[in-house]
Write a protein that holds these residues in place. Structure first.
Motif, PDB file in Angstrom:
ATOM      1  N   ARG A  70     -63.850  17.414  -9.209  1.00 42.18           N
ATOM      2  CA  ARG A  70     -63.867  15.973  -9.028  1.00 42.18           C
ATOM      3  C   ARG A  70     -64.373  15.479  -7.875  1.00 42.18           C
ATOM      4  O   ARG A  70     -65.344  14.651  -7.734  1.00 42.18           O
ATOM      5  CB  ARG A  70     -62.666  15.425  -9.441  1.00 42.18           C
ATOM      6  N   PRO A  71     -63.916  16.224  -6.604  1.00 42.98           N
ATOM      7  CA  PRO A  71     -64.234  15.770  -5.180  1.00 42.98           C
ATOM      8  C   PRO A  71     -65.807  15.636  -5.263  1.00 42.98           C
ATOM      9  O   PRO A  71     -66.446  14.861  -4.440  1.00 42.98           O
ATOM     10  CB  PRO A  71     -63.752  16.547  -4.400  1.00 42.98           C
TER      11      PRO A  71
ATOM     12  N   GLU B  62     -67.215  12.625  -6.846  1.00 43.59           N
ATOM     13  CA  GLU B  62     -66.715  11.494  -6.023  1.00 43.59           C
ATOM     14  C   GLU B  62     -67.824  11.299  -4.814  1.00 43.59           C
ATOM     15  O   GLU B  62     -68.247  10.128  -4.570  1.00 43.59           O
ATOM     16  CB  GLU B  62     -65.314  11.336  -5.594  1.00 43.59           C
ATOM     17  N   LYS B  63     -67.974  12.516  -4.151  1.00 45.38           N
ATOM     18  CA  LYS B  63     -68.840  12.398  -2.978  1.00 45.38           C
ATOM     19  C   LYS B  63     -70.232  12.155  -3.352  1.00 45.38           C
ATOM     20  O   LYS B  63     -70.833  11.320  -2.701  1.00 45.38           O
ATOM     21  CB  LYS B  63     -68.717  13.724  -2.268  1.00 45.38           C
TER      22      LYS B  63
END
Length: 375
Positions: free
Chosen positions: A255-256, A259-260
């Motif tokens: 997920r990061p 998001e980034k």
């Protein structure tokens, strides 16, 4: 200079300042008007069906994603009725090209119906499963990488639009069926597209390999020397990212990354938003077609409003999103038709007040669905 002239000069300056402020003033959102505009858009589009190939193609898929998001935001049953009606007449089928991401976009609406339908066995997701299994696990000519051609057709999702068509479906299907293997496959193929088409310097996606910056190919740059970045193409990507993140588990290991990527693209879209609120079809060469375009702008507005509503975009940008919605709303005809939509294509082209497509209506509904949630 006498006092009378000085007084007149001061009045003129005051008048000019006030009119300049009004020209850039952001009008508050009347949510009742937003709901009414969305309903008119749905009613008009349902009465004027259109699709590129078939009722289950990507244009219908994108439109009914908008209808699903409108229902999620409002719980108005007219949206659910439209969703169920098309699904019934489609017999819950995808389109037939099992290795083409476009042809499963329609399944987002089917899965959404199933997640909101109390009757058991009402929805048939077997055609969706058949498509996804073939799409992910069967060999095909693109996966082989033997004949990429100029467009770079050597990966499954070789064009950026695909990142709206298939990944949100795979992500939601994995969540709905509690089968994480589909999410893992989604991430694998998403990374292939990202690695080929994402420009880290510009924080935008090339539509396909024809537009990847090489410095020599005239097709890879605009007359002003800037790289070619298509508004709707990047709209597909950032709207798809918002859909993915909306349905993705907070603790998913990758997920990061999403998001980034979302934050980078959101910052870019805010930085290059034209003064009137509408993005041009060519993002870095707005003068090429100096008028706003609604399908790309609708997807950008949806994604940015979603980011504000979910804490990924600072609320200080709310005025920019409101400005975008107000500009989009002005492109809707009195009868509900959404104009200024670039026709089906793969690169920046002009639009007009009378040009419309069902996916433009879908973008309009998606944008409205998140505008309704703004504080």
């Amino acid at each position: 200079m006498n006092k009378t002239i000085l007084s007149l000069f001061a009045i003129v300056l005051l008048f000019n300042c006030s009119t300049a402020q009004k020209a850039t003033e952001v009008k508050d959102i009347d949510k009742a008007q937003v709901k009414a505009a969305m309903e008119k858009a749905l009613e008009w589009q349902e009465a004027h069906p259109i699709f590129a190939i078939a009722p289950t193609d990507w244009t219908a898929g994108a439109y009914y994603v908008g209808v699903a998001r409108a229902h999620k935001a409002t719980k108005n049953m007219m949206y659910m009725a439209a969703l169920k009606n098309q699904a019934y007449w489609n017999n819950w089928q995808t389109y037939k090209r099992l290795h083409h991401a476009d042809d499963v976009a329609i399944s987002y609406s089917y899965i959404y119906i199933d997640r909101n339908e109390k009757r058991r066995n009402f929805v048939d997701l077997e055609p969706t499963k058949k498509f996804l299994d073939a799409h992910l696990y069967e060999d095909d000519s693109w996966k082989s990488g033997k004949n990429p051609g100029k467009e770079g057709k050597d990966i499954l999702w070789w064009w950026c639009d695909a990142l709206f068509m298939a990944p949100p479906v795979l992500n939601l299907y994995a969540k709905h069926t509690e089968q994480p293997k589909y999410l893992e496959e989604m991430h694998k193929f998403y990374m292939q597209t990202y690695n080929k088409l994402y420009d880290e310097e510009e924080q935008l996606f090339a539509r396909d390999m024809r537009f990847v910056w090489q410095g020599k190919d005239k097709d890879s740059k605009e007359p002003n020397g800037k790289k070619v970045f298509w508004s709707r193409g990047n709209g597909w990507v950032i709207a798809g990212l918002a859909l993915i993140l909306d349905d993705m588990s907070e603790d998913y290991e990758h997920r990061p990354f999403y998001e980034k990527l979302y934050k980078e693209m959101a910052a870019k879209m805010l930085a290059i938003q034209p003064e009137d609120g509408l993005w041009r079809t060519s993002l870095l060469s707005p003068e090429s077609y100096n008028h706003g375009e609604v399908s790309g702008s609708g997807f950008h507005t949806f994604a940015l409003a979603w980011g504000i509503n979910n804490g990924l975009v600072d609320k200080k940008h709310t005025s920019a999103v409101k400005k975008a919605w107000n500009a989009i709303a002005k492109c809707q005809h009195e009868d509900g038709r959404v104009g200024w939509v670039q026709n089906i294509g793969a690169f920046p082209e002009p639009a007009s007040a009378d040009s419309w497509q069902n996916f433009g209506t879908g973008a309009f509904l998606m944008a409205g669905s998140e505008i309704l949630k703004l504080d």
